[in-house]
Write an enzyme that holds these catalytic residues in place. Sequence first.
Site, PDB file in Angstrom:
ATOM      1  N   LEU A 102     -81.483  72.984 -57.536  1.00  0.00           N
ATOM      2  CA  LEU A 102     -80.030  72.951 -57.523  1.00  0.00           C
ATOM      3  C   LEU A 102     -79.602  72.123 -58.719  1.00  0.00           C
ATOM      4  O   LEU A 102     -80.230  71.103 -59.031  1.00  0.00           O
ATOM      5  CB  LEU A 102     -79.510  72.310 -56.232  1.00  0.00           C
ATOM      6  N   ASP A 103     -78.542  72.544 -59.392  1.00  0.00           N
ATOM      7  CA  ASP A 103     -78.059  71.802 -60.549  1.00  0.00           C
ATOM      8  C   ASP A 103     -77.730  70.359 -60.171  1.00  0.00           C
ATOM      9  O   ASP A 103     -77.462  70.061 -59.005  1.00  0.00           O
ATOM     10  CB  ASP A 103     -76.801  72.469 -61.126  1.00  0.00           C
ATOM     11  N   LYS A 104     -77.706  69.509 -61.158  1.00  0.00           N
ATOM     12  CA  LYS A 104     -77.457  68.086 -60.927  1.00  0.00           C
ATOM     13  C   LYS A 104     -76.155  67.852 -60.179  1.00  0.00           C
ATOM     14  O   LYS A 104     -76.068  66.966 -59.317  1.00  0.00           O
ATOM     15  CB  LYS A 104     -77.446  67.340 -62.271  1.00  0.00           C
ATOM     16  N   HIS A 190     -78.253  78.239 -63.672  1.00  0.00           N
ATOM     17  CA  HIS A 190     -76.795  78.110 -63.512  1.00  0.00           C
ATOM     18  C   HIS A 190     -76.158  79.432 -63.068  1.00  0.00           C
ATOM     19  O   HIS A 190     -75.035  79.755 -63.476  1.00  0.00           O
ATOM     20  CB  HIS A 190     -76.139  77.656 -64.822  1.00  0.00           C
TER      21      HIS A 190
END
Length: 240
Positions: A102-104, A190
């Site tokens: 999962l993105d930051k 993303h």
Amino acid sequence: MRLDKFLAETGVGSRKEAKQLLKKSLVSVNNKIVKDGKTQIDESKDIITFAGEQLSYQKFYYYMLHKPQGVISATEDKRDQTVIDLLQDQDFREDLFPVGRLDKDTEGLLLLTNDGQLAHQLLSPKKHVDKEYFAKIQGIVTEEDVRHFASGFALTNGEQVKPSKLTIVSLDEENELSEIQLIIQEGKFHQVKRMFEAVDKKVVYLKRLRMGSLWLDEELTLGDYRVLSESELENLKVSK
């Protein structure tokens, strides 16, 4: 398995520490004191005790994490806190890793495990495992967008994404904000953000709710985690 590895795997200590414990006659195999860490044991049949306490071996570990923003989906990083850093000392294992990423700045469900086979099955595009997200979008999501997502389309760089299921949860036309849920079966870099960029909208908040049959336990606060239940694990294996 070597005895010293078994001791390390069961949390008694590192292999180096296990060597010292063995020297102190604290470890027995089938009721016999063993001092040599190179001794081969059958972890599924032999009875190994440390200081009189029987040790049980667990090969695979599965944790559901409610990932917070600001933490990266990696096993280690020199600059940022990782999802592995969120584990308590007693739960840390060097072979644990996040299944996917999962993105930051993305919150939500993340599975931590050392079961590489299950991770592969969940992440392989050929297995068509659903990943469901809730998002807040800057811009008004339309029924045309819903149809567009359902047909599959090209991102701004020309990369193709497969059909997905977009559901409009609510619309705030005054502030031009939309709340949506989205089900995809891929995990491109993303991807959710880029999908909405392709229709001239921006993701301002993103949370993963589900992977396969596994739903995020909403009783877990951000940064908390727990062991998967037996039923969750069995259903997850079936859902692959």
